[in-house]
Scaffold this motif. Structure first.
Motif, PDB file in Angstrom:
ATOM      1  N   ASN A  32       0.829  -1.200   0.000  1.00 22.97           N
ATOM      2  CA  ASN A  32       0.000   0.000   0.000  1.00 22.97           C
ATOM      3  C   ASN A  32       0.862   1.249   0.000  1.00 22.97           C
ATOM      4  N   GLU A  98       4.554  -0.822   3.711  1.00 24.51           N
ATOM      5  CA  GLU A  98       3.420  -1.367   4.450  1.00 24.51           C
ATOM      6  C   GLU A  98       2.478  -2.011   3.449  1.00 24.51           C
ATOM      7  N   ARG A 100       0.601  -6.180   2.441  1.00 25.90           N
ATOM      8  CA  ARG A 100       0.163  -7.536   2.807  1.00 25.90           C
ATOM      9  C   ARG A 100       1.128  -8.532   2.208  1.00 25.90           C
ATOM     10  N   TRP A 101       1.614  -9.430   3.069  1.00 19.65           N
ATOM     11  CA  TRP A 101       2.599 -10.416   2.629  1.00 19.65           C
ATOM     12  C   TRP A 101       1.959 -11.794   2.570  1.00 19.65           C
ATOM     13  N   LYS A 102       2.435 -12.618   1.684  1.00 21.29           N
ATOM     14  CA  LYS A 102       1.989 -14.007   1.619  1.00 21.29           C
ATOM     15  C   LYS A 102       2.597 -14.801   2.761  1.00 21.29           C
ATOM     16  N   ASN A 104      -0.192 -14.839   4.748  1.00 21.36           N
ATOM     17  CA  ASN A 104      -1.225 -14.243   5.607  1.00 21.36           C
ATOM     18  C   ASN A 104      -1.668 -12.888   5.063  1.00 21.36           C
ATOM     19  N   ILE A 105      -2.348 -12.896   3.946  1.00 24.81           N
ATOM     20  CA  ILE A 105      -2.658 -11.653   3.257  1.00 24.81           C
ATOM     21  C   ILE A 105      -3.766 -10.855   3.937  1.00 24.81           C
ATOM     22  N   LEU A 106      -4.433 -11.437   4.936  1.00 25.46           N
ATOM     23  CA  LEU A 106      -5.468 -10.688   5.645  1.00 25.46           C
ATOM     24  C   LEU A 106      -4.854  -9.666   6.594  1.00 25.46           C
ATOM     25  N   ASN A 107      -3.604  -9.858   6.968  1.00 24.39           N
ATOM     26  CA  ASN A 107      -2.961  -8.979   7.934  1.00 24.39           C
ATOM     27  C   ASN A 107      -2.093  -7.943   7.244  1.00 24.39           C
ATOM     28  N   ARG A 108      -2.179  -6.714   7.716  1.00 23.10           N
ATOM     29  CA  ARG A 108      -1.264  -5.669   7.233  1.00 23.10           C
ATOM     30  C   ARG A 108       0.064  -5.813   7.968  1.00 23.10           C
ATOM     31  N   ARG A 109       1.125  -5.695   7.204  1.00 21.74           N
ATOM     32  CA  ARG A 109       2.456  -5.821   7.776  1.00 21.74           C
ATOM     33  C   ARG A 109       3.306  -4.635   7.327  1.00 21.74           C
TER      34      ARG A 109
END
Length: 122
Positions: A32, A98, A100-102, A104-109
């Motif tokens: 993002n 910032e 979403r990583w694979k 767990n794409i539901l979580n912002r990292r």
């Protein structure tokens, strides 16, 4: 895991220019925001400039009109062109992303680069 590789930086005289570049790699699903922060010893890390995937940019007041952030969404890269550099721009500059990583794409990292030194001095 997602990593950021920074390049650029160095030493320059006041009024000079430098360009910082940063490339993200790894298990990226989407990014993002990418941008740059800076920090001096004993001080908090501060925002320099950020750019979203939609093209929105944000600059610290202290760098407006002198720095330009650019981003390539297809290559997951961000660059910072720094012109009319001042001694007060001296700092370690950190790339930040910032998204979403694979898998767990539901979580912002978020992820930080290791930092690159910019020194402005005569």
């Amino acid at each position: 895991q997602v990593q950021l590789a920074e390049s650029g930086g160095g030493s320059v005289q006041p009024g000079g220019s430098l360009r910082l570049s940063c490339a993200a790699s790894g298990s990226i699903f989407s990014i993002n925001s990418m941008g740059w922060y800076r920090q001096n010893a004993g001080k908090e890390r501060e925002l320099v400039a950020t750019a979203t995937s939609g093209g929105n940019t944000n600059y610290a007041d202290s760098v407006k009109g002198r720095f330009t952030i650019s981003r390539d969404n297809t290559k997951n890269t961000v660059s910072l062109q720094m012109n009319s550099l001042k001694p007060e721009d001296t700092a370690v500059y950190y790339c930040h992303a910032e998204g979403r990583w694979k898998p767990n794409i539901l979580n912002r990292r978020e992820v930080w680069g290791q930092g690159t030194q910019v020194t402005v001095s005569s």
